[in-house]
Design a protein around this motif. Sequence first.
Motif, PDB file in Angstrom:
ATOM      1  N   UNK A  29       1.115  -1.217   0.163  1.00 48.68           N
ATOM      2  CA  UNK A  29       0.136   0.009   0.065  1.00 48.68           C
ATOM      3  C   UNK A  29       0.978   1.065  -0.179  1.00 48.68           C
ATOM      4  N   UNK A  30       0.257   2.271  -0.489  1.00 51.28           N
ATOM      5  CA  UNK A  30       0.970   3.800  -0.321  1.00 51.28           C
ATOM      6  C   UNK A  30       0.685   4.162   0.974  1.00 51.28           C
TER       7      UNK A  30
ATOM      8  N   UNK B 135      -0.473  -7.448  -4.969  1.00 46.24           N
ATOM      9  CA  UNK B 135      -1.587  -6.507  -4.989  1.00 46.24           C
ATOM     10  C   UNK B 135      -0.794  -5.090  -4.470  1.00 46.24           C
ATOM     11  N   UNK B 136      -1.120  -4.174  -5.439  1.00 48.00           N
ATOM     12  CA  UNK B 136      -0.509  -2.752  -5.040  1.00 48.00           C
ATOM     13  C   UNK B 136      -1.831  -1.914  -4.974  1.00 48.00           C
ATOM     14  N   UNK B 137      -1.937  -1.337  -3.812  1.00 52.98           N
ATOM     15  CA  UNK B 137      -3.193  -0.667  -3.509  1.00 52.98           C
ATOM     16  C   UNK B 137      -2.674   1.123  -3.305  1.00 52.98           C
ATOM     17  N   UNK B 138      -3.423   1.849  -3.825  1.00 51.43           N
ATOM     18  CA  UNK B 138      -2.857   3.287  -3.806  1.00 51.43           C
ATOM     19  C   UNK B 138      -4.171   4.445  -4.014  1.00 51.43           C
ATOM     20  N   UNK B 139      -3.883   5.411  -3.388  1.00 52.10           N
ATOM     21  CA  UNK B 139      -4.915   6.549  -3.544  1.00 52.10           C
ATOM     22  C   UNK B 139      -4.181   7.158  -4.654  1.00 52.10           C
TER      23      UNK B 139
ATOM     24  N   UNK C 203      -9.125   5.794  -6.079  1.00 51.92           N
ATOM     25  CA  UNK C 203      -8.479   4.508  -5.377  1.00 51.92           C
ATOM     26  C   UNK C 203      -8.106   3.593  -6.492  1.00 51.92           C
ATOM     27  N   UNK C 204      -6.969   2.956  -6.394  1.00 51.28           N
ATOM     28  CA  UNK C 204      -6.252   2.236  -7.460  1.00 51.28           C
ATOM     29  C   UNK C 204      -5.872   0.807  -6.786  1.00 51.28           C
ATOM     30  N   UNK C 205      -6.407  -0.273  -7.517  1.00 52.66           N
ATOM     31  CA  UNK C 205      -5.583  -1.674  -7.280  1.00 52.66           C
ATOM     32  C   UNK C 205      -5.113  -2.395  -8.341  1.00 52.66           C
ATOM     33  N   UNK C 206      -3.790  -2.513  -8.426  1.00 51.90           N
ATOM     34  CA  UNK C 206      -3.176  -3.427  -9.440  1.00 51.90           C
ATOM     35  C   UNK C 206      -2.853  -4.705  -8.831  1.00 51.90           C
TER      36      UNK C 206
END
Length: 148
Positions: free
Chosen positions: A23-24, A57-61, A73-76
């Motif tokens: 996560x960021x 899983x890469x989670x970011x705002x 909100x983004x999930x890769x």
Amino acid sequence: MLQSWHARDVRAERIAMQVQVETDNHVEGREKLVEHVEGVVRDAVDRYAGQVTHVAAHLADANSSEKSGADDMRCMLEARVSGLKNIAVKHHAESIHLAVEGAADKLTNALESALGKQEDRQRRHVGTGEMSAAMARESDDEEPPLQA
């Protein structure tokens, strides 16, 4: 900047699949979020557990916590698949949970497509009676029999 990552082995059928969540600094609710992401990923790839060895899983705002807006909100998700190149998908949504679920749906579809194509290629090569390109060229190069 990415905060930290959490990895946990998930037993799926016969092999261990590692799920890694990053996560960021702007994504909150770390432990419960990691559990949610792992559950969604597990459900998404359960059918392909024998071929998928790792999912990150890469989670970011996307706009940081100072701004808010639709689809920020983004999930890769990136899956390592035995015998194939990595498969990556991403999804933007208004909440991190919706972004994770959207990306998981896309990952399921991408795995189905890629593994289906791989299975079709393997099926065509084994005992189907189809000529390979080299065999077809050889038969084209042969001279036709002389007519009497």
